[in-house]
Write a protein that holds these residues in place. Structure first.
Motif, mmCIF file in Angstrom:
data_model
loop_
_atom_site.group_PDB
_atom_site.id
_atom_site.type_symbol
_atom_site.label_atom_id
_atom_site.label_comp_id
_atom_site.label_asym_id
_atom_site.label_seq_id
_atom_site.Cartn_x
_atom_site.Cartn_y
_atom_site.Cartn_z
ATOM 1 N N LEU A 22 3.572 -5.934 16.136
ATOM 2 C CA LEU A 22 3.005 -5.304 14.950
ATOM 3 C C LEU A 22 3.996 -4.304 14.351
ATOM 4 O O LEU A 22 4.389 -3.346 14.995
ATOM 5 C CB LEU A 22 1.704 -4.586 15.320
ATOM 6 C CG LEU A 22 0.908 -3.949 14.182
ATOM 7 C CD1 LEU A 22 0.355 -5.025 13.255
ATOM 8 C CD2 LEU A 22 -0.217 -3.096 14.736
ATOM 9 N N THR A 23 4.423 -4.550 13.097
ATOM 10 C CA THR A 23 5.363 -3.642 12.430
ATOM 11 C C THR A 23 4.695 -2.793 11.359
ATOM 12 O O THR A 23 5.223 -1.750 10.987
ATOM 13 C CB THR A 23 6.518 -4.431 11.794
ATOM 14 O OG1 THR A 23 5.987 -5.356 10.839
ATOM 15 C CG2 THR A 23 7.313 -5.184 12.857
ATOM 16 N N GLU A 24 3.552 -3.225 10.852
ATOM 17 C CA GLU A 24 2.836 -2.459 9.837
ATOM 18 C C GLU A 24 1.341 -2.478 10.121
ATOM 19 O O GLU A 24 0.771 -3.539 10.379
ATOM 20 C CB GLU A 24 3.093 -3.014 8.434
ATOM 21 C CG GLU A 24 2.350 -2.235 7.347
ATOM 22 C CD GLU A 24 2.656 -2.704 5.943
ATOM 23 O OE1 GLU A 24 2.120 -2.104 4.986
ATOM 24 O OE2 GLU A 24 3.423 -3.674 5.797
ATOM 25 N N THR A 47 5.327 1.251 9.877
ATOM 26 C CA THR A 47 4.629 1.761 8.696
ATOM 27 C C THR A 47 3.130 1.786 8.916
ATOM 28 O O THR A 47 2.557 0.837 9.457
ATOM 29 C CB THR A 47 4.931 0.885 7.457
ATOM 30 O OG1 THR A 47 6.345 0.855 7.239
ATOM 31 C CG2 THR A 47 4.241 1.427 6.216
ATOM 32 N N ILE A 48 2.512 2.895 8.508
ATOM 33 C CA ILE A 48 1.052 3.024 8.534
ATOM 34 C C ILE A 48 0.589 3.261 7.104
ATOM 35 O O ILE A 48 1.046 4.198 6.446
ATOM 36 C CB ILE A 48 0.597 4.196 9.423
ATOM 37 C CG1 ILE A 48 1.118 4.015 10.854
ATOM 38 C CG2 ILE A 48 -0.925 4.318 9.426
ATOM 39 C CD1 ILE A 48 0.927 5.250 11.730
ATOM 40 N N SER A 49 -0.308 2.406 6.608
ATOM 41 C CA SER A 49 -0.850 2.564 5.255
ATOM 42 C C SER A 49 -2.338 2.867 5.360
ATOM 43 O O SER A 49 -3.076 2.164 6.064
ATOM 44 C CB SER A 49 -0.649 1.283 4.439
ATOM 45 O OG SER A 49 0.723 0.988 4.300
ATOM 46 N N LEU A 50 -2.774 3.914 4.662
ATOM 47 C CA LEU A 50 -4.158 4.377 4.754
ATOM 48 C C LEU A 50 -4.816 4.376 3.380
ATOM 49 O O LEU A 50 -4.234 4.901 2.419
ATOM 50 C CB LEU A 50 -4.198 5.792 5.335
ATOM 51 C CG LEU A 50 -3.540 5.936 6.715
ATOM 52 C CD1 LEU A 50 -2.922 7.301 6.876
ATOM 53 C CD2 LEU A 50 -4.555 5.673 7.811
ATOM 54 N N PRO A 51 -6.022 3.812 3.246
ATOM 55 C CA PRO A 51 -6.673 3.738 1.938
ATOM 56 C C PRO A 51 -7.216 5.070 1.446
ATOM 57 O O PRO A 51 -7.461 5.244 0.256
ATOM 58 C CB PRO A 51 -7.806 2.741 2.180
ATOM 59 C CG PRO A 51 -8.137 2.889 3.643
ATOM 60 C CD PRO A 51 -6.821 3.163 4.308
ATOM 61 N N ARG A 70 7.247 5.786 8.451
ATOM 62 C CA ARG A 70 6.695 5.872 7.098
ATOM 63 C C ARG A 70 5.170 5.811 7.157
ATOM 64 O O ARG A 70 4.589 4.956 7.834
ATOM 65 C CB ARG A 70 7.227 4.699 6.259
ATOM 66 C CG ARG A 70 6.803 4.713 4.801
ATOM 67 C CD ARG A 70 7.639 3.712 4.007
ATOM 68 N NE ARG A 70 7.253 3.699 2.610
ATOM 69 C CZ ARG A 70 6.519 2.745 2.035
ATOM 70 N NH1 ARG A 70 6.105 1.713 2.747
ATOM 71 N NH2 ARG A 70 6.216 2.808 0.760
ATOM 72 N N ILE A 71 4.542 6.755 6.465
ATOM 73 C CA ILE A 71 3.091 6.765 6.301
ATOM 74 C C ILE A 71 2.791 6.816 4.814
ATOM 75 O O ILE A 71 3.359 7.638 4.082
ATOM 76 C CB ILE A 71 2.450 7.973 7.011
ATOM 77 C CG1 ILE A 71 2.717 7.918 8.524
ATOM 78 C CG2 ILE A 71 0.947 8.025 6.742
ATOM 79 C CD1 ILE A 71 2.236 9.151 9.268
ATOM 80 N N VAL A 72 1.929 5.921 4.361
ATOM 81 C CA VAL A 72 1.530 5.881 2.956
ATOM 82 C C VAL A 72 0.036 6.129 2.886
ATOM 83 O O VAL A 72 -0.753 5.467 3.562
ATOM 84 C CB VAL A 72 1.866 4.513 2.312
ATOM 85 C CG1 VAL A 72 1.480 4.523 0.831
ATOM 86 C CG2 VAL A 72 3.344 4.202 2.477
ATOM 87 N N VAL A 96 6.329 10.717 4.435
ATOM 88 C CA VAL A 96 4.931 10.531 4.035
ATOM 89 C C VAL A 96 4.854 10.455 2.515
ATOM 90 O O VAL A 96 5.335 11.348 1.813
ATOM 91 C CB VAL A 96 4.056 11.700 4.543
ATOM 92 C CG1 VAL A 96 2.624 11.552 4.021
ATOM 93 C CG2 VAL A 96 4.061 11.735 6.067
ATOM 94 N N THR A 97 4.262 9.381 2.020
ATOM 95 C CA THR A 97 4.044 9.211 0.583
ATOM 96 C C THR A 97 2.552 9.316 0.313
ATOM 97 O O THR A 97 1.751 8.600 0.925
ATOM 98 C CB THR A 97 4.559 7.848 0.097
ATOM 99 O OG1 THR A 97 5.958 7.744 0.378
ATOM 100 C CG2 THR A 97 4.334 7.687 -1.405
#
Length: 263
Positions: A22-24, A47-51, A70-72, A96-97
């Motif tokens: 798992l990469t994202e 990368t972790i993306s959060l809604p 990276r966290i978005v 962090v974006t």
């Protein structure tokens, strides 16, 4: 891999733990909670993306994920609670974006830091002690929100404890995406840029950070070109020289400078 939740909107405890492919982790809409050790020891995760920021992060959800860089986060309402809870288990450098509801965007760098546990023998307890500005940057939260004045206020201390590559990334993020950036803080970042222009240009070119190079070219204009051309030539970067000459031509400042470079 598609991340899934249960009927209550929770990613179950240990759901993706030990997954080495798992990469994202794109957390789906409707997620209310990420369970204990849900992504524990996912060593390939980057990368972790959060809604939204109102997700409950249970103990060790992202513990031992050393490659996360990276966290978005898409901010919903007034809550950024989960960002602090995710960063708690990490000491590596992370960008962090944050996409705000009004269309604005913030990009923040949280530097790497070291830590150790100090034993208090009489009390039989251990205290975690962090070393480096990165540890302080992770404390820049107030009432579940990012404390931007406190974050920017650490700049002077970072200039003492961090090396130029980290400082270059920090100031580039804040100047390019100046969300909640005060005039005083902006002046402090620009003062460092002014006194380390050549070193920073060299770093941006060596690391192929064209976004930062482009930003400072647009900000400083043609007076920055001679130094930029000279550094690119010394680094033997024909791709960057070509970009600089094209930028110069488009700005109407070209004087046949392409003939000056022989790599």
């Amino acid at each position: 891999m598609k991340i899934q939740t249960d009927m209550q909107g929770k990613i179950p405890d240990y759901a993706y733990a030990q997954n080495r492919e798992l990469t994202e982790a794109a957390i789906p809409e409707g997620t209310r909670c990420i369970g204990r050790h849900a992504f524990y020891n996912c060593r390939a995760l980057e990368t972790i993306s959060l809604p939204h920021g109102g997700i409950v992060i249970e103990d060790g959800a992202f513990k031992n994920c050393p490659r996360v860089s990276r966290i978005v986060l898409w901010r919903d309402a007034e809550d950024c609670t989960c960002l602090k809870d995710i960063l708690y288990d990490m000491n590596q450098e992370i960008t962090v974006t944050i996409h705000y509801a009004d269309g604005e965007q913030a990009v923040l760098l949280f530097p790497h830091y070291e830590y150790e546990f100090i034993a208090n023998e009489p009390a039989r307890i251990f205290s975690e002690v962090g070393y480096g500005a990165g540890y302080l940057y992770q404390q820049c939260f107030y009432n579940a929100q990012i404390d931007y004045p406190r974050y920017d206020g650490l700049w002077k201390q970072a200039c003492v404890s961090e090396e130029l590559p980290v400082l270059g990334r920090l100031l580039s993020c804040r100047l390019r995406f100046p969300y909640a950036l005060s005039d005083e803080a902006q002046a402090a970042y620009l003062a460092y840029w002014s006194s380390h222009t050549r070193e920073l240009l060299t770093f941006y070119m060596k690391s192929s950070d064209m976004d930062s190079l482009r930003f400072f070219l647009e900000r400083e204009g043609t007076p920055l070109l001679p130094a930029a051309k000279d550094i690119a030539a010394n680094l033997k970067r024909p791709d960057i020289i070509s970009y600089l000459l094209d930028w110069e031509r488009r700005r109407g400042a070209g004087t046949g400078g392409a003939k000056k470079f022989r790599l």
